[in-house]
Design an enzyme around this catalytic site. Structure first.
Site, PDB file in Angstrom:
ATOM      1  N   LYS A 114       0.604  -8.603  -0.305  1.00  0.00           N
ATOM      2  CA  LYS A 114      -0.226  -9.328  -0.891  1.00  0.00           C
ATOM      3  C   LYS A 114      -0.675  -9.949  -1.197  1.00  0.00           C
ATOM      4  O   LYS A 114      -1.690 -10.985  -0.648  1.00  0.00           O
ATOM      5  CB  LYS A 114      -1.303  -8.185  -2.467  1.00  0.00           C
ATOM      6  CG  LYS A 114      -1.371  -6.603  -1.252  1.00  0.00           C
ATOM      7  CD  LYS A 114      -2.375  -5.974  -1.652  1.00  0.00           C
ATOM      8  CE  LYS A 114      -3.368  -4.435  -0.754  1.00  0.00           C
ATOM      9  NZ  LYS A 114      -3.983  -3.774  -1.331  1.00  0.00           N
ATOM     10  N   LYS A 197       1.597  -0.688   8.703  1.00  0.00           N
ATOM     11  CA  LYS A 197       0.733   0.192   8.167  1.00  0.00           C
ATOM     12  C   LYS A 197      -0.880   0.219   8.102  1.00  0.00           C
ATOM     13  O   LYS A 197      -1.318  -1.080   7.455  1.00  0.00           O
ATOM     14  CB  LYS A 197       1.728  -0.243   6.415  1.00  0.00           C
ATOM     15  CG  LYS A 197       1.018   1.645   5.513  1.00  0.00           C
ATOM     16  CD  LYS A 197       0.880   1.227   3.953  1.00  0.00           C
ATOM     17  CE  LYS A 197      -0.330   0.736   3.823  1.00  0.00           C
ATOM     18  NZ  LYS A 197      -0.781   1.290   2.374  1.00  0.00           N
ATOM     19  N   LYS A 200      -6.673   0.170   4.418  1.00  0.00           N
ATOM     20  CA  LYS A 200      -8.415  -0.129   4.318  1.00  0.00           C
ATOM     21  C   LYS A 200      -8.534  -0.930   3.574  1.00  0.00           C
ATOM     22  O   LYS A 200     -10.006  -0.972   4.306  1.00  0.00           O
ATOM     23  CB  LYS A 200      -8.918   1.289   3.053  1.00  0.00           C
ATOM     24  CG  LYS A 200      -8.626   1.325   1.575  1.00  0.00           C
ATOM     25  CD  LYS A 200      -9.012   1.901   0.735  1.00  0.00           C
ATOM     26  CE  LYS A 200      -8.078   2.903  -0.152  1.00  0.00           C
ATOM     27  NZ  LYS A 200      -7.358   1.963  -0.626  1.00  0.00           N
TER      28      LYS A 200
HETATM   29  P1  ATP Z   1      -5.136  -1.163   0.511  1.00  0.00           P
HETATM   30  O1  ATP Z   1      -5.263  -1.919   1.640  1.00  0.00           O
HETATM   31  O2  ATP Z   1      -6.466  -1.517  -0.585  1.00  0.00           O
HETATM   32  O3  ATP Z   1      -4.071  -1.575  -0.257  1.00  0.00           O
HETATM   33  P2  ATP Z   1      -4.177   1.663   0.958  1.00  0.00           P
HETATM   34  O4  ATP Z   1      -4.618   1.934   2.307  1.00  0.00           O
HETATM   35  O5  ATP Z   1      -3.306   1.678   1.556  1.00  0.00           O
HETATM   36  O6  ATP Z   1      -5.012  -0.026   0.495  1.00  0.00           O
HETATM   37  P3  ATP Z   1      -4.269   2.402  -1.892  1.00  0.00           P
HETATM   38  O7  ATP Z   1      -5.040   2.972  -2.319  1.00  0.00           O
HETATM   39  O8  ATP Z   1      -3.072   1.072  -1.528  1.00  0.00           O
HETATM   40  O9  ATP Z   1      -4.174   2.337   0.182  1.00  0.00           O
HETATM   41  O10 ATP Z   1      -3.345   4.559  -1.504  1.00  0.00           O
HETATM   42  C1  ATP Z   1      -3.537   5.184  -1.201  1.00  0.00           C
HETATM   43  C2  ATP Z   1      -2.440   6.558  -1.380  1.00  0.00           C
HETATM   44  O11 ATP Z   1      -2.954   6.315   0.558  1.00  0.00           O
HETATM   45  C3  ATP Z   1      -1.154   5.646  -1.734  1.00  0.00           C
HETATM   46  O12 ATP Z   1      -0.417   6.959  -2.183  1.00  0.00           O
HETATM   47  C4  ATP Z   1      -1.234   5.286  -0.239  1.00  0.00           C
HETATM   48  O13 ATP Z   1       0.818   5.334  -0.551  1.00  0.00           O
HETATM   49  C5  ATP Z   1      -1.799   6.561   0.572  1.00  0.00           C
HETATM   50  N1  ATP Z   1      -1.870   5.371   1.954  1.00  0.00           N
HETATM   51  C6  ATP Z   1      -2.296   3.985   2.038  1.00  0.00           C
HETATM   52  N2  ATP Z   1      -1.989   4.016   3.366  1.00  0.00           N
HETATM   53  C7  ATP Z   1      -1.012   4.949   3.983  1.00  0.00           C
HETATM   54  C8  ATP Z   1      -0.936   5.056   5.239  1.00  0.00           C
HETATM   55  N3  ATP Z   1      -1.057   4.182   5.977  1.00  0.00           N
HETATM   56  N4  ATP Z   1      -0.031   6.289   5.936  1.00  0.00           N
HETATM   57  C9  ATP Z   1       0.159   6.977   4.223  1.00  0.00           C
HETATM   58  N5  ATP Z   1       0.367   7.332   3.247  1.00  0.00           N
HETATM   59  C10 ATP Z   1      -0.855   5.824   3.107  1.00  0.00           C
END
Ligand code: ATP
Ligand code: LTN
Length: 339
Positions: A114, A197, A200
């Site tokens: 990040k 990965k 969002k």
């Molecule tokens: P950001 O992009 O804002 O960092 P993010 O999509 O990675 O967000 P988080 O809020 O960081 O989402 O994660 C919330 C939960 O969803 C965590 O338990 C994280 O491990 C899970 N998660 C996020 N992205 C994935 C993915 N691609 N596959 C499986 N689990 C995920």
């Protein structure tokens, strides 16, 4: 009767939730709510570690809470709350920050990824301190299990290290939590780039399927997803098959079937077009009830806000007790109640 084990987890209101968030986290939460004493928060204090617009943050915080309910969390069973409503998170985070070696934080993959996306001189210190806040979230509730996706494994290790350090210095205080990472769906990859990965906060149009995407948008995104030039539909670790592997994994995680059953299902497919159609329709079918409930809840903000207030009250009761013990242990002078 033995007390139920505790579970805590959270998602940042930093964008619209994706099927990665659902399969990696939410789905595992719903599966635990009957057997565990559950606390699920919308971690708005984590979201501000990167810049957020105030109106969007408020809207997303409600939206994420509504998705928790729409995904099947029952507020009579699980406490659902907003992190910033429970001040103990910020207080314990500061105490833990003071006990966290900088080197541990600098080694975190999420921090490296990040911070690389931002101008060096505009990276907030919160992005570095993020894992100490996450440790506070978990340790305040004495959580035994933390259901998360694979990317959070490292943060859970750091949380355990911090808990152990505190227990060693001040006596047994914190339960050592364990990461609960699902077998299928722990790491859903981007549809436009299956080596990254699914996230969002990625802004590319064909990167993620959002939980609130319409059926047409879901079809379009899945049909455009990156695959290889072959026609072999099987699970595989080979880098060039990452796209097909990701689609099969999504199918496996939504359907709850074994890998063998999923491969058998697509054995007579004529090519990747059939695979993509099958995956898109399965996602649409699984998200339909969630979307309907979400839509209804967003039109009842009073109901949602009452659930969040009730969740915060339940969270306060547990978190404040832990924080009080910690403050006494480290030598903070207790304030005299004012007369
Ligand atoms: P950001 O992009 O804002 O960092 P993010 O999509 O990675 O967000 P988080 O809020 O960081 O989402 O994660 C919330 C939960 O969803 C965590 O338990 C994280 O491990 C899970 N998660 C996020 N992205 C994935 C993915 N691609 N596959 C499986 N689990 C995920
Ligand atoms: N860091 C997590 C979100 C998060 C979390 C938590 C998860 C914040 N606090 C406590 C589990 C338990 C992420 O997914 N980025």
């Amino acid at each position: 009767m033995t007390a139920k084990k505790r579970v805590l987890s959270g998602i940042q209101p930093s964008g619209s939730l994706t099927i990665g968030n659902y399969l990696g986290a939410l789905k595992q939460w719903v599966a635990r709510q009957d057997r565990y004493d559950c606390f699920f928060c919308v971690v708005d204090m984590h979201a501000i570690t990167v810049p957020q617009n105030a109106d969007d943050l408020r809207h997303k915080t409600r939206e994420v809470a509504a998705i928790y309910l729409a995904a099947g969390l029952n507020p009579d069973k699980a406490a659902i709350f907003v992190q910033s409503h429970v001040a103990a998170h910020a207080e314990l985070a500061w105490i833990l920050t003071c006990m966290t070696p900088i080197g541990w934080l600098q080694r975190m993959t999420q921090f490296k990824d990040k911070s690389a996306k931002q101008q060096q001189d505009s990276i907030g210190t919160g992005l570095l301190n993020y894992p100490s806040l996450m440790a506070a979230d978990i340790l305040l509730y004495q959580a035994h299990e933390v259901p998360v996706g694979d990317d959070q494994r490292q943060h859970l290790e750091l949380t355990r290290d911090l808990a152990q350090r505190f227990n060693h210095l001040y006596g047994e205080t914190f339960v050592l939590p364990e990461a609960m990472i699902p077998e299928a769906g722990a790491r859903i990859m981007g549809l436009d780039n299956p080596t990254a990965k699914m996230s969002k906060s990625d802004e590319s149009e064909y990167h993620a399927v959002y939980l609130l995407d319409t059926p047409d948008v879901i079809r379009k995104k899945v049909m455009k997803s990156v695959t290889d030039s072959g026609r072999d539909i099987r699970f595989s670790d080979e880098p060039e098959k990452a796209g097909v592997n990701n689609l099969l994994t999504i199918y496996q995680a939504f359907s709850g079937q074994s890998r063998e059953a999923v491969e058998a299902h697509f054995a007579s497919a004529r090519g990747y077009g059939d695979l993509k159609k099958g995956v898109a329709e399965l996602i649409i079918e699984h998200l339909r009830p969630l979307q309907e409930t979400h839509h209804r809840l967003m039109h009842e903000p009073g109901y949602l806000d009452r659930i969040l207030a009730d969740g915060a009250a339940r969270a306060h009761a547990v978190a404040d007790a832990t924080l009080a013990r910690v403050k006494t242990s480290i030598g903070f002078l207790p304030p005299l109640a004012s007369s």
